[in-house]
Design an enzyme around this catalytic site. Sequence first.
Site, mmCIF file in Angstrom:
data_model
loop_
_atom_site.group_PDB
_atom_site.id
_atom_site.type_symbol
_atom_site.label_atom_id
_atom_site.label_comp_id
_atom_site.label_asym_id
_atom_site.label_seq_id
_atom_site.Cartn_x
_atom_site.Cartn_y
_atom_site.Cartn_z
ATOM 1 N N HIS A 130 27.995 62.042 67.518
ATOM 2 C CA HIS A 130 28.404 62.653 68.793
ATOM 3 C C HIS A 130 27.179 63.205 69.540
ATOM 4 O O HIS A 130 26.955 62.896 70.710
ATOM 5 C CB HIS A 130 29.417 63.778 68.495
ATOM 6 C CG HIS A 130 29.868 64.565 69.694
ATOM 7 N ND1 HIS A 130 31.158 64.533 70.156
ATOM 8 C CD2 HIS A 130 29.194 65.415 70.507
ATOM 9 C CE1 HIS A 130 31.260 65.323 71.217
ATOM 10 N NE2 HIS A 130 30.078 65.883 71.447
ATOM 11 N N GLU A 131 26.371 64.003 68.837
ATOM 12 C CA GLU A 131 25.221 64.636 69.509
ATOM 13 C C GLU A 131 24.212 63.592 69.973
ATOM 14 O O GLU A 131 23.592 63.740 71.027
ATOM 15 C CB GLU A 131 24.538 65.648 68.583
ATOM 16 C CG GLU A 131 25.446 66.773 68.076
ATOM 17 C CD GLU A 131 26.230 67.472 69.174
ATOM 18 O OE1 GLU A 131 25.691 67.629 70.290
ATOM 19 O OE2 GLU A 131 27.388 67.847 68.917
HETATM 20 ZN ZN LIG Z 1 29.389 67.210 72.864
#
Ligand SMILES: [Zn+2]
Length: 413
Positions: free
Chosen positions: A282-283
């Site tokens: 995600h990051e």
């Molecule tokens: Zn995020």
Amino acid sequence: ELFLRPDLVACTFSGSVAISVAVSAPTRFLVLNALDLSVNRTSIRFQALEPTEVVFFKDDGVLVLGFAKQLPLGEGLLKMDFNGILNDQMRGFYRSKYQYKGKERNMAVTQFESVDARRCFPCWDEPAFKAKFKLTLEVPSELVALSNMPVGNATFAGPIKTVRYLESPPMSTYLVAIVVGLFEYVEGMTTKGTRVRVYTQIGKSNQGKFALDVGVKSLNLYKDYFDTPFPLPKLDMVAIPDFAAGAMENYGLVTYREVALLFDDKSSSASSRQSVAITVAHELAHQWFGNLVTMEWWTHLWLNEGFATWMSHLAVDSFFPQWNIWAQFLDRTTTALRLDSLEASHPIEVEIHHASEVDQIFDAISYDKGASVIRMLQSYLGAERFQKAMASYMKKYAYSNAKTEDLWAVLEK
Ligand SMILES: [Zn+2]
């Protein structure tokens, strides 16, 4: 240009900024963001001009500089010195505690999203104001000092070192990051030669190996998916003992709560392996969707978060097909529907009128409903066509900002 000198014992910091500002219309005011900082009034200059009025509006996090005459049009340099507290609120420039050799010590960490960069230095921290940042830190010689960019050079004066970082590409202020403390790391490399490191507390670097593996794979996958290279020379991921969110996608220096990054082969659970993989993916999706192309304003937060949430599942499904992660994705859709069934629900896209409203929309509607809608869009358009559209969106808006309508336009084309 930003200079910062944190004092990890007194838990204070001092600093200075020199900001290149383009005055495009006649005015005698400069209005910028600053909060909980004490600005040295006699140090403030725009070119050679000294302000005659210096006023803080605390509720708005705004600093107004009034000058006697209209400012010269064109580019000029705004300079000032300031002091602040390394707070214990886990936002702005703050201290986290850690144990080393049986003693408690402080590290200095930043957390700026959404509107807390103004607690660290006078700036414009709205996402659409992008700038190239050149940081210099003065810190104890024995500590690791990280920022978005690699170190250009460091000079030592006994117990103190001055670390100068390379200039960043244009980026939003809320993505600037600094971490100063004692760490060890494990290191890997992408196929294109981007150096990736996972920093942990001393003695824990083994627990960073799984996140490192997912991180390297994610950078490789996203480069291909977006047909756009990762623009920075390095990517660091750091486990922070005191951290408010799960993780923060700062450009080139991603910070995590320890449980969101570390994985111990002997004692961690299978579900923690999955959540570390999802969080890292995600990051790192944000490094493109969010950092390279940034939402125009917080109203478009769902674009950042919905997309990174969806993309993290795409990546993890390709690394670990045996997890059947898209079946688990339905838990997210359910979480979104549950919040959406309340009277207090809101549209995916929310009008944000004031900085104080932003933090409220980091919720299941922005993340999980946003991701669910993107998943529907992708299956409607077809995976290949959707990917091509995303690659052209990345190229069209690189180093700048986009709104929801801009994404629709690219998908429609
Ligand atoms: Zn995020």
